[in-house]
Design an enzyme around this catalytic site. Structure first.
Site, PDB file in Angstrom:
ATOM      1  N   ASP A 142       0.854  -1.187   0.000  1.00 60.64           N
ATOM      2  CA  ASP A 142       0.000   0.000   0.000  1.00 60.64           C
ATOM      3  C   ASP A 142       0.891   1.238   0.000  1.00 60.64           C
ATOM      4  OD1 ASP A 142      -2.386   1.402   0.032  1.00 60.64           O
ATOM      5  OD2 ASP A 142      -2.457   1.481   2.222  1.00 60.64           O
ATOM      6  N   TYR A 144       1.222   5.673  -0.557  1.00 62.22           N
ATOM      7  CA  TYR A 144       0.787   6.880   0.178  1.00 62.22           C
ATOM      8  C   TYR A 144       0.968   8.030  -0.810  1.00 62.22           C
ATOM      9  CZ  TYR A 144       0.720   9.585   4.660  1.00 62.22           C
ATOM     10  OH  TYR A 144       0.425  10.396   5.731  1.00 62.22           O
ATOM     11  N   HIS A 149      -3.397  14.053   0.733  1.00 62.13           N
ATOM     12  CA  HIS A 149      -3.667  13.156   1.854  1.00 62.13           C
ATOM     13  C   HIS A 149      -2.487  13.178   2.836  1.00 62.13           C
ATOM     14  CE1 HIS A 149      -4.910   9.609   4.115  1.00 62.13           C
ATOM     15  NE2 HIS A 149      -3.751   9.034   3.839  1.00 62.13           N
ATOM     16  N   ARG A 158       1.621  15.693  13.056  1.00 61.67           N
ATOM     17  CA  ARG A 158       2.856  16.445  13.341  1.00 61.67           C
ATOM     18  C   ARG A 158       2.671  17.866  12.840  1.00 61.67           C
ATOM     19  NH1 ARG A 158       4.178  11.734  10.786  1.00 61.67           N
ATOM     20  NH2 ARG A 158       4.130  12.907   8.855  1.00 61.67           N
ATOM     21  N   GLU A 214     -10.391   3.988   3.595  1.00 61.01           N
ATOM     22  CA  GLU A 214      -9.534   4.778   2.714  1.00 61.01           C
ATOM     23  C   GLU A 214      -9.900   4.453   1.278  1.00 61.01           C
ATOM     24  OE1 GLU A 214      -5.414   4.105   3.843  1.00 61.01           O
ATOM     25  OE2 GLU A 214      -5.541   5.651   5.398  1.00 61.01           O
ATOM     26  N   GLU A 216      -9.085   4.051  -2.307  1.00 65.95           N
ATOM     27  CA  GLU A 216      -7.836   3.814  -3.025  1.00 65.95           C
ATOM     28  C   GLU A 216      -8.104   3.106  -4.349  1.00 65.95           C
ATOM     29  OE1 GLU A 216      -4.507   2.409  -0.857  1.00 65.95           O
ATOM     30  OE2 GLU A 216      -5.203   3.221   1.075  1.00 65.95           O
ATOM     31  N   ASP A 248      -9.008   0.478   1.922  1.00 69.97           N
ATOM     32  CA  ASP A 248      -8.018   0.115   2.945  1.00 69.97           C
ATOM     33  C   ASP A 248      -8.565   0.531   4.309  1.00 69.97           C
ATOM     34  OD1 ASP A 248      -5.733  -0.389   4.420  1.00 69.97           O
ATOM     35  OD2 ASP A 248      -4.745   1.474   3.811  1.00 69.97           O
ATOM     36  N   ARG A 252      -7.804   4.093  13.213  1.00 70.40           N
ATOM     37  CA  ARG A 252      -6.912   5.237  13.443  1.00 70.40           C
ATOM     38  C   ARG A 252      -6.325   5.268  14.848  1.00 70.40           C
ATOM     39  NH1 ARG A 252      -5.759   6.091   8.360  1.00 70.40           N
ATOM     40  NH2 ARG A 252      -7.542   6.776   7.128  1.00 70.40           N
ATOM     41  N   GLN A 255      -3.595   2.823  14.914  1.00 67.74           N
ATOM     42  CA  GLN A 255      -2.524   3.335  14.052  1.00 67.74           C
ATOM     43  C   GLN A 255      -1.682   4.383  14.780  1.00 67.74           C
ATOM     44  OE1 GLN A 255      -4.100   4.892  10.381  1.00 67.74           O
ATOM     45  NE2 GLN A 255      -2.094   5.287   9.481  1.00 67.74           N
ATOM     46  N   TYR A 259       2.214   3.258  14.960  1.00 68.26           N
ATOM     47  CA  TYR A 259       2.845   3.463  13.642  1.00 68.26           C
ATOM     48  C   TYR A 259       4.295   3.883  13.696  1.00 68.26           C
ATOM     49  CZ  TYR A 259       2.959   8.605  13.256  1.00 68.26           C
ATOM     50  OH  TYR A 259       3.257   9.933  13.396  1.00 68.26           O
ATOM     51  N   LYS A 268      -4.142  -1.838  10.028  1.00 68.39           N
ATOM     52  CA  LYS A 268      -4.512  -2.014   8.626  1.00 68.39           C
ATOM     53  C   LYS A 268      -4.783  -3.469   8.264  1.00 68.39           C
ATOM     54  CE  LYS A 268      -3.312   2.245   7.186  1.00 68.39           C
ATOM     55  NZ  LYS A 268      -4.137   3.117   6.339  1.00 68.39           N
ATOM     56  N   THR A 272      -8.847  -5.597   4.043  1.00 69.32           N
ATOM     57  CA  THR A 272      -8.799  -4.675   2.912  1.00 69.32           C
ATOM     58  C   THR A 272      -9.802  -5.214   1.898  1.00 69.32           C
ATOM     59  OG1 THR A 272      -6.432  -4.317   3.282  1.00 69.32           O
ATOM     60  CG2 THR A 272      -7.306  -3.647   1.139  1.00 69.32           C
ATOM     61  N   THR A 375      -4.547   6.584  -0.095  1.00 69.44           N
ATOM     62  CA  THR A 375      -5.798   7.323  -0.095  1.00 69.44           C
ATOM     63  C   THR A 375      -5.790   8.416  -1.159  1.00 69.44           C
ATOM     64  OG1 THR A 375      -5.899   6.950   2.264  1.00 69.44           O
ATOM     65  CG2 THR A 375      -7.387   8.617   1.380  1.00 69.44           C
ATOM     66  N   GLU A 389      -9.569  12.656   7.447  1.00 69.94           N
ATOM     67  CA  GLU A 389      -9.417  13.978   6.845  1.00 69.94           C
ATOM     68  C   GLU A 389     -10.749  14.735   6.802  1.00 69.94           C
ATOM     69  OE1 GLU A 389      -6.806  14.085   3.108  1.00 69.94           O
ATOM     70  OE2 GLU A 389      -7.219  11.967   3.402  1.00 69.94           O
TER      71      GLU A 389
END
Ligand code: MN
Length: 445
Positions: A142, A144, A149, A158, A214, A216, A248, A252, A255, A259, A268, A272, A375, A389
């Site tokens: 997968d 990104y 996104h 962050r 997600e 995708e 996907d 959260r 995650q 992560y 994840k 899927t 995504t 989002e």
């Protein structure tokens, strides 16, 4: 990039009536591949092609001597419960099979005119078929690949440092779990796992509270490469059979806690979902477009990820939508509501760049491998491809038409992904649907 040919002609007429229904995803210009089984029959699963509300049984066509040469060799791989043997043959065989199938289905087909009863030998109504996972997926990666996104998610996680310095050089990805890829329509159980509440110093174990989807697009790998032999960007699309819709599912809260430092894992790998139909890259030729325009000041891709052809036509103008139907909406007979409307051309990296980057270290891809895009999010709020989002991590809840409120998914929610392509001078083709209902977490025990 495949060239336009007679199979793309928007004026083609097909003797399968339903292929002309205005709402169909499967006109004669599409011809997507999948795997099906006749309901209530002992016949094994085999490869078929969607046309209107019917499936063409390629093995039945082969047995009726409706194909010759390379197309017959391709069809001979279709008496299997996956596309994998066909995927291994490569684009010349795929293309010849598509051409001969297109000619067979046209209303000026001599074969059909001479013997209209072939319809009942080679067609299976979709309502009488059970669709299966189209590929035996050995490996799933997968990516990104949407800048918007990555920027949105990075801003939430962050705030001071949303986009890490590698993003504009490296198509970021992680190795996903192939064993938990399920076909559209398979219910998805809410995962349990470790999360760390903000007000607690230690984690707890329990059902995810922040379950998300997600939106995708999946790339289905064709012949692949030998270990140690990278695929150059100019050849990359020869190794992509086609595309399919992918959801996907993402927890959260799991995650966020797991992560770092090695990336997504149990957040994840619980499920899927993929759609049953793979739209071939050749069918997508009329909808190709320039690659995403990098914002001013962004670095150019390194040479191994850069060709002028990739820049001029590496993108795909593929409209994507996410729809939601909650349990209460089903109970009250309300239709689903659209959450997202995006476009695959907004991806920062093209499909060819994803595939080439994946093999650039010598890693081998094999027929049937699945590479998902990441995504798909655009730069407008309604084109954000996940609830994280759309609701800005739950801080901007969505009010549904029946008054229900969502930040993340509730048990009983059904997600429906759809995709379609249209262009001036071309037919509209669609990707079918990728559906899944959220089931409650398993009881503690
Ligand atoms: Mn993803």
């Amino acid at each position: 990039m495949p060239n336009l040919n007679e199979t793309h002609d928007p004026h083609l007429r097909c003797w399968v009536e339903s292929a002309h229904a205005p709402e169909t995803d499967f006109p004669i210009q599409n011809l997507p591949f999948g795997v099906f089984k006749r309901r209530g029959s002992d016949d094994g699963a085999c490869v078929g092609v969607a046309i209107g509300d019917q499936i063409v049984d390629l093995t039945a066509c082969l047995h009726a001597n409706l194909f010759d040469d390379l197309a017959a060799r391709a069809a001979a791989t279709c008496d299997e419960e996956s596309l994998n043997d066909l995927l291994a043959l490569g684009p010349a065989a795929w293309s010849e099979l598509r051409l001969q199938l297109s000619r067979l289905l046209r209303d000026d087909s001599v074969v059909y005119r001479n013997d209209p009863s072939i319809a009942e030998h080679i067609l299976v109504p979709m309502v009488e078929a059970e669709l299966l996972l189209p590929m035996q997926i050995g490996d799933y990666t997968d990516f990104y690949a949407a800048l918007y996104h990555a920027t949105n998610v990075g801003t939430m996680l962050r705030p001071d440092n949303p986009l890490l310095p590698n993003y504009k050089y490296v198509p970021i990805g992680y190795h996903g779990r192939a064993s938990s890829i399920v076909l559209s329509g398979t219910p998805v159980r809410r995962p349990r796992g470790q999360t760390k509440p903000a007000d607690s110093a230690t984690p707890v174990f329990g059902p995810s509270k922040l379950l998300d989807y997600e939106l995708e697009v999946g790339l289905v790998v064709g012949p692949g490469n030998q270990l140690g032999q990278p695929i150059a960007l100019a050849e990359a699309e020869q190794h992509i059979f086609g595309l399919c819709l992918v959801n996907d599912w993402s927890a959260r809260d799991l995650q966020t806690w797991e992560y770092q430092p090695l990336g997504p894992f149990l957040a994840k790998s619980f499920a899927t979902s993929i759609a049953p139909w793979v739209v071939t890259l050749e069918a997508l030729a009329p909808y190709r477009c320039a690659a995403f325009t990098r914002p001013a000041g962004d670095p150019a891709p390194l040479p191994y990820l850069s060709t002028s052809e990739n820049q001029s036509s590496g993108g795909i103008d593929l409209q994507l939508e996410v729809w939601l139907r909650t349990q209460q909406m089903r109970d009250q007979l309300h239709e689903s509501v659209r959450l997202t409307q995006g476009n695959f051309r907004d991806m920062y990296w093209t499909i060819a760049q994803l595939l080439t980057h994946h093999t650039s270290n010598g890693c081998n891809l094999r027929p049937g491998d699945l590479l998902a895009s990441g995504t798909v999010s655009g730069n407008t709020k309604d084109s954000r491809g996940c609830l994280l989002e759309l609701t800005w991590r739950g801080s901007e809840p969505i009010t549904l038409p029946n008054g229900e409120i969502r930040t993340f998914l509730q048990d009983g929610d059904e997600l429906i992904l759809r995709g379609s392509c249209s262009a001036e001078g071309a037919a509209r083709i669609g990707f079918g649907e990728c559906r899944g209902v959220v089931l409650p977490a398993n009881a503690e025990g």
